[in-house]
Design a protein around this motif. Structure first.
Motif, PDB file in Angstrom:
ATOM      1  N   SER A 111       0.856  -1.186   0.000  1.00 17.33           N
ATOM      2  CA  SER A 111       0.000   0.000   0.000  1.00 17.33           C
ATOM      3  C   SER A 111       0.894   1.239   0.000  1.00 17.33           C
ATOM      4  CB  SER A 111      -0.903  -0.007   1.233  1.00 17.33           C
ATOM      5  OG  SER A 111      -1.692   1.166   1.280  1.00 17.33           O
ATOM      6  N   ARG A 128      -4.863   9.629 -12.435  1.00 19.73           N
ATOM      7  CA  ARG A 128      -4.523   8.271 -12.850  1.00 19.73           C
ATOM      8  C   ARG A 128      -3.014   8.059 -12.735  1.00 19.73           C
ATOM      9  NH1 ARG A 128      -6.212   7.655 -18.647  1.00 19.73           N
ATOM     10  NH2 ARG A 128      -5.742   9.887 -18.662  1.00 19.73           N
ATOM     11  N   LEU A 153      -3.848   2.644 -10.692  1.00 23.87           N
ATOM     12  CA  LEU A 153      -4.692   3.348  -9.727  1.00 23.87           C
ATOM     13  C   LEU A 153      -5.383   4.488 -10.450  1.00 23.87           C
ATOM     14  CD1 LEU A 153      -5.672   3.953  -6.817  1.00 23.87           C
ATOM     15  CD2 LEU A 153      -3.613   5.343  -6.521  1.00 23.87           C
ATOM     16  N   GLU A 154      -6.683   4.586 -10.270  1.00 25.43           N
ATOM     17  CA  GLU A 154      -7.463   5.683 -10.857  1.00 25.43           C
ATOM     18  C   GLU A 154      -8.447   6.199  -9.816  1.00 25.43           C
ATOM     19  OE1 GLU A 154     -10.114   6.762 -14.838  1.00 25.43           O
ATOM     20  OE2 GLU A 154      -9.209   4.778 -14.616  1.00 25.43           O
ATOM     21  N   HIS A 168      -3.888  10.000  -2.291  1.00 23.77           N
ATOM     22  CA  HIS A 168      -4.590   8.856  -2.868  1.00 23.77           C
ATOM     23  C   HIS A 168      -3.843   7.593  -2.452  1.00 23.77           C
ATOM     24  CE1 HIS A 168      -5.446  11.929  -6.253  1.00 23.77           C
ATOM     25  NE2 HIS A 168      -6.446  11.927  -5.399  1.00 23.77           N
ATOM     26  N   GLY A 170      -3.305   3.556  -2.649  1.00 26.86           N
ATOM     27  CA  GLY A 170      -3.589   2.414  -3.507  1.00 26.86           C
ATOM     28  C   GLY A 170      -2.500   1.370  -3.350  1.00 26.86           C
ATOM     29  N   THR A 171      -2.635   0.304  -4.115  1.00 23.78           N
ATOM     30  CA  THR A 171      -1.675  -0.793  -4.073  1.00 23.78           C
ATOM     31  C   THR A 171      -0.675  -0.639  -5.212  1.00 23.78           C
ATOM     32  OG1 THR A 171      -3.325  -2.265  -3.118  1.00 23.78           O
ATOM     33  CG2 THR A 171      -1.403  -3.289  -4.142  1.00 23.78           C
TER      34      THR A 171
END
Length: 204
Positions: A111, A128, A153-154, A168, A170-171
């Motif tokens: 993450s 994005r 990631l978006e 933001h 994300g992974t």
């Protein structure tokens, strides 16, 4: 995971103060007031602004100004000019420097919180994040065929205006070795987007 960077473009502040001191219209410095840059992972534009990387040209004064046509990857900046958003003023950002740009260490599959600092907020379509393909050549300017063209990631904004400090989470993709992450902030009410390139290293 690297810590988040807090950054204020000091050169922009000094430039505006100098312009005001000369009694010149602030309109002449207007490009320095727009628009946004990534801080985690730090973009090439940010590294230039902080003198981590030198010989960058005028982007050192305006890390937030890598603005070009939106619609990536079908449209947008031409291959080889993506990091500069197709703007020749920022061409040093496209120079691979033999693959020697400083790279931030990241953990594949972990993450991660991507952050931006905005100096002018806009109605937004999306943020994005793209990454280079395995086997890409870091000694060559970035092209579409070097990228996975599906963002990993978006974050959709539906025309809302984001805050000036954005995060933001994300992974990260499962990658190995040196790569580049391309962050694209697409504006809803203009024909443009902002492009930020960050050099990263996912390890062995």
């Amino acid at each position: 995971m690297p810590g988040k960077l807090a950054f204020v473009p000091r050169r922009t502040t000094l430039l505006l103060a100098a312009v005001a001191g000369l009694g010149l219209p602030l309109l002449s410095a207007a490009p320095a007031l727009a628009h946004g840059y990534t801080t985690a992972p730090p973009s090439r534009a940010l590294l230039c602004s902080e003198d981590v990387v030198t010989d960058c040209g005028p982007i050192q004064w305006e890390p937030q100004s890598t603005e070009g046509p939106k619609g990536f990857p079908d449209a947008g900046p031409a291959d080889g000019t993506i990091c500069a958003a197709g703007d020749s003023r920022w061409a040093p950002l496209d120079d691979p420097r033999g693959g020697t740009w400083p790279a931030v260490s990241l953990t594949p599959g972990a993450s991660f919180t991507f952050t931006w600092t905005l100096t002018a907020a806009h109605a937004t379509t999306s943020f994005r994040y793209f990454v280079t393909r395995d086997g890409w050549d870091p000694t060559q300017p970035l092209t579409r065929d070097q990228l996975d063209l599906t963002p990993f990631l978006e974050v959709d904004y539906g025309g809302r205006i984001p805050p000036y400090s954005i995060a933001h989470t994300g992974t990260l993709p499962v990658k190995h070795g040196r790569h580049m992450i391309l962050a694209v902030w697409t504006i809803a009410d203009t024909g443009n987007a902002f492009y930020q390139c960050s050099d990263v290293d996912f390890g062995a």
